[in-house]
Design a protein around this motif. Structure first.
Motif, short mmCIF file in Angstrom:
data_model
loop_
_atom_site.label_atom_id
_atom_site.label_comp_id
_atom_site.label_asym_id
_atom_site.label_seq_id
_atom_site.Cartn_x
_atom_site.Cartn_y
_atom_site.Cartn_z
N PRO A 443 0.82 -1.22 0.00
CA PRO A 443 0.00 0.00 0.00
C PRO A 443 0.85 1.27 0.00
CG PRO A 443 -0.84 -1.60 1.59
CD PRO A 443 0.49 -2.11 1.12
N ASP A 444 2.04 1.19 0.57
CA ASP A 444 2.98 2.31 0.53
C ASP A 444 3.76 2.19 -0.76
OD1 ASP A 444 4.76 4.33 0.99
OD2 ASP A 444 5.94 3.24 2.48
N PHE A 445 3.26 2.85 -1.82
CA PHE A 445 3.75 2.56 -3.17
C PHE A 445 5.26 2.69 -3.31
CE2 PHE A 445 4.81 4.05 -7.47
CZ PHE A 445 4.52 2.88 -8.14
N PHE A 446 5.84 3.80 -2.86
CA PHE A 446 7.26 4.02 -3.02
C PHE A 446 8.08 3.42 -1.88
CE2 PHE A 446 6.08 7.75 -5.79
CZ PHE A 446 6.56 7.18 -6.95
N GLY A 447 7.45 2.68 -1.02
CA GLY A 447 8.17 2.08 0.09
C GLY A 447 8.12 0.57 0.03
N SER A 448 8.33 -0.04 1.16
CA SER A 448 8.35 -1.51 1.19
C SER A 448 7.71 -2.01 2.47
CB SER A 448 9.79 -2.01 1.09
OG SER A 448 10.58 -1.46 2.12
N LYS A 449 6.59 -1.40 2.84
CA LYS A 449 5.94 -1.79 4.08
C LYS A 449 4.88 -2.85 3.84
CE LYS A 449 6.57 2.86 6.01
NZ LYS A 449 5.87 4.08 6.49
N PRO A 450 4.92 -3.95 4.59
CA PRO A 450 3.86 -4.95 4.46
C PRO A 450 2.54 -4.38 5.01
CG PRO A 450 5.33 -5.47 6.28
CD PRO A 450 5.92 -4.27 5.58
N PRO A 451 1.40 -5.01 4.73
CA PRO A 451 1.26 -6.30 4.04
C PRO A 451 1.35 -6.14 2.52
CG PRO A 451 -0.88 -5.46 4.63
CD PRO A 451 0.11 -4.49 5.21
N TYR A 452 1.77 -7.19 1.87
CA TYR A 452 1.85 -7.20 0.41
C TYR A 452 0.61 -7.88 -0.15
CZ TYR A 452 6.70 -5.84 1.04
OH TYR A 452 7.84 -5.18 1.39
N VAL A 453 0.03 -7.27 -1.16
CA VAL A 453 -1.20 -7.76 -1.77
C VAL A 453 -0.87 -8.25 -3.17
CG1 VAL A 453 -3.54 -7.13 -2.49
CG2 VAL A 453 -2.52 -6.07 -0.45
N PRO A 454 -1.33 -9.44 -3.58
CA PRO A 454 -1.06 -9.90 -4.94
C PRO A 454 -1.54 -8.89 -5.97
CG PRO A 454 -1.94 -11.69 -3.62
CD PRO A 454 -2.06 -10.45 -2.78
N LEU A 455 -0.68 -8.54 -6.89
CA LEU A 455 -1.03 -7.58 -7.93
C LEU A 455 -2.26 -8.06 -8.71
CD1 LEU A 455 0.30 -4.90 -8.82
CD2 LEU A 455 1.41 -6.17 -10.66
N ALA A 456 -2.38 -9.36 -8.89
CA ALA A 456 -3.47 -9.93 -9.68
C ALA A 456 -4.84 -9.66 -9.07
CB ALA A 456 -3.27 -11.43 -9.85
N GLN A 457 -4.90 -9.23 -7.82
CA GLN A 457 -6.18 -8.94 -7.19
C GLN A 457 -6.66 -7.52 -7.45
OE1 GLN A 457 -6.03 -9.95 -3.02
NE2 GLN A 457 -5.46 -12.08 -3.41
N ARG A 458 -5.85 -6.71 -8.11
CA ARG A 458 -6.28 -5.34 -8.40
C ARG A 458 -7.48 -5.36 -9.34
NH1 ARG A 458 -2.60 -0.76 -7.64
NH2 ARG A 458 -3.86 0.26 -9.24
N PRO A 459 -8.44 -4.46 -9.16
CA PRO A 459 -9.60 -4.42 -10.05
C PRO A 459 -9.30 -3.77 -11.40
CG PRO A 459 -9.79 -2.70 -8.40
CD PRO A 459 -8.58 -3.51 -8.04
#
Length: 611
Positions: A443-459
């Motif tokens: 969710p923090d686009f330019f960062g690396s903070k979890p949680p990570y969401v599978p890209l394939a789940q984007r609408p």
């Protein structure tokens, strides 16, 4: 540390160009050089002839060597090694205009070298990235004295089609490069106010849907850097600007120097297509010989076993296959420049590393063991490759036959683009990183903070998977997506990504989706890169989008995934979906459709290697 003999150094010889500008040049000669002239190696660089390149290390010696250290090593082998600051950079005179002065400056430098008493008339060239671009630029003039070349990760076959732009979109690595090197410019070193202004900007605040304008950018304090960025960005059509020497080797292949040459790159490098196109464009025209090397690395990182979070094993390095970088280049030039009694280090035409086939386990480094192997071939494309179709179907599937006519849709919001997660990128820090990664976003686009969401789940993207493969399948070449698309906008982008999907495992309970290759098309250029055309709302258009080149073994039990979206940011600039002819029109949403089934059978053509 280098163990080469000290040798003799002629420092800062100011070499005159045809317009009177002088370029600072260092000449390294063997310590025991007599009056007999020597073969010469030339490297031209915008990165400081006395500096150190991040890539100049080896498996055995992990600290990078400086350029003077490398020059002394080659001098100890009996070469005169010449290294020059490009125009407008470091100790050289003149103004820096990225890429566009290098053909003539290179040829003038070669003419000066030929006239020196220490030169025997045979000159080889070498260099990485920009150091390869300058070689191809110079070779387009076929200068006297040029006798062999080693182009590593550069040499623009066509900068409009890859390297600066792709599919009509602009590669934003140019922005991050410009900010970094504006800070390193000599004008910045001598101007504290300019330095403070540049250091006071965070480029992450400036990269988004809005374009930079004169005086309104993070590099406005360095107007010469701002100028070439705005020029490249504004030149969105394939005009004569893009057909100049230095950024369009394709246009000069017939005139190109006919000398032994190596074109080397890697699958996660932005110059992979350049190396392959230059090889295929020249191998049939020249006696050469012309060679191609493609590894699994990111830009210049030929002595690492990994790219991003994907590891390919100790055999994947250049060192493992050819000896280290210095040894390979020495053997190449000894064989072709000096005609020494040295075995040809590259007897085959094509050397490539096919990724994949590893255990899929999480290594101690945290990376996935993707594996791979080296192979040789007589040509590119590989003779055993056939293009085999898979059709897009409903329920996010890929299959061998088209089924019911239908469509899938998504909304592209320019203010919420699909993020770049790895890929064929260079100079992207601090906003993007090159290589292979599990396609999950933070969710923090330019960062690396979890949680990570599978890209394939984007609408705002579509995902199409094969069934789990019942046998290994190697894809080597370029995937071509033949899509039937429509949009509510007058212009939008369509992007593709080829992904190797691992099944769930103990180490990766949710599986692992490894990016392999990408592609993009700006729809106003669907018929011609010279003449843009608007889209009619709802009208269906047939388009082709080719991926970047690849070689990957999709293992049994894996799936081949094709992702389709309308952004890949910040790898590429964001299409605002608005009418480019009306620059004040604000960005808008676009509802984009991909159609499939009989009569509108969207499909992908896979380059299947059968050997």
């Amino acid at each position: 540390m280098s163990t080469a003999a000290p040798g003799r150094l002629i420092r800062n010889a100011m070499v005159p160009m045809r317009d009177g500008v002088r370029l600072a040049t260092d000449i390294y000669l063997p310590a025991d050089a007599l009056d007999a002239p020597l073969p010469v190696l030339l490297e031209r660089t915008p990165y400081d002839k006395e500096g150190t390149n991040h890539a100049d290390f080896s498996v055995a010696a992990t600290d990078p060597l400086s350029k003077p250290e490398i020059a002394r090593i080659f001098a100890s082998y009996g070469y005169a090694f010449v290294i020059q600051d490009c125009r407008g950079r470091y100790a050289s005179e003149g103004g820096f205009r990225k890429y566009l002065s290098e053909a003539e400056d290179g040829a003038d430098t070669l003419a000066w070298i030929r006239a020196q008493p220490w030169c025997n008339g045979r000159i080889g060239t070498l260099g990485l990235s920009y150091g390869a671009h300058v070689q191809a630029a110079m070779a387009s003039l076929d200068p006297l004295g040029l006798a062999a070349m080693f182009l590593d990760s550069g040499g623009f076959s066509s900068a409009y089609h890859s390297g600066i732009r792709q599919g009509g979109a602009y590669e934003l690595k140019q922005l991050t490069w410009a900010q970094k090197h504006a800070l390193l410019a000599r004008e910045t070193a001598s101007d504290p106010a300019r330095r403070a202004a540049l250091e006071g900007q965070d480029i992450r605040d400036w990269i988004g849907v809005d374009r930079w304008t004169p005086g309104h950018s993070p590099i406005s304090a360095a107007p010469e850097y701002e100028a070439f960025i705005l020029e490249q960005w504004a030149e969105d059509r394939f005009t004569d600007f893009w057909k100049q020497r230095g950024i369009y080797a394709r246009g000069w292949y017939d005139e190109f120097a006919d000398v032994p040459m190596v074109h080397m790159s890697s699958w996660y490098d932005p110059y992979a297509l350049t190396a392959i196109e230059n090889f295929t464009g020249l191998v049939g025209r020249k006696r050469g010989p012309v060679k191609l090397i493609m590894g699994p690395w990111t830009h210049g990182k030929r002595s690492l076993t990994f790219s991003g979070d994907a590891d390919f094993g100790p055999a994947s390095t250049l060192d493992s296959r050819f000896g280290d970088y210095t040894a390979l280049r020495r053997a190449w030039f000894d064989h072709h420049l000096r005609h020494a009694d040295v075995v040809d280090p590259l007897p085959d035409a094509v050397y490539l590393f096919t990724m994949g086939g590893g255990s899929g386990r999480r290594l101690a480094s945290g990376r996935i063991d993707h594996g791979g192997r080296w192979r040789t071939a007589p040509a590119w494309p590989l003779p055993d490759v056939t293009m085999q179709p898979l059709y897009l179907r409903d329920k996010s599937r890929l299959g061998e036959q088209p089924l019911t006519a239908t469509h899938a849709k998504f909304t592209h919001d320019p203010y919420s683009p699909v993020p770049t997660i790895g890929g064929a990128i260079a100079s992207g820090a601090p906003v993007m990183e090159a290589g292979g990664f599990d396609q999950r976003e933070s969710p923090d686009f330019f960062g690396s903070k979890p949680p990570y969401v599978p890209l394939a789940q984007r609408p705002d993207m579509l995902v199409f998977d094969t069934d789990p493969l019942d046998t290994d399948l190697e894809l080597t070449g370029q995937v071509v997506a033949e899509l039937f698309v429509s949009s509510t906008a007058v212009d939008t982008d369509f992007t593709i990504k080829v992904v190797d999907v691992y099944p769930p495992s103990a180490d990766f309970p949710e599986g692992y989706a490894l990016n392999i290759a990408h592609g993009i098309l700006r729809m106003r250029f669907r018929n011609s890169f010279e003449v843009p055309e608007v889209m009619e709302a709802g009208k269906i258009y047939a388009v082709q989008i080719a991926s970047f080149p690849m070689s990957n073994l999709f293992a049994k039990g894996h799936r081949i995934r094709i992702e389709i979206a309308s952004s890949n940011f910040p790898h590429f600039d964001i299409n605002p979906n608005s009418d480019w002819r009306l620059p004040d029109q604000p960005p808008q949403l676009a509802e984009n459709h991909v159609h499939f089934g009989p009569g509108q059978a969207s499909r992908v053509l896979l380059p299947v290697a059968t050997s």
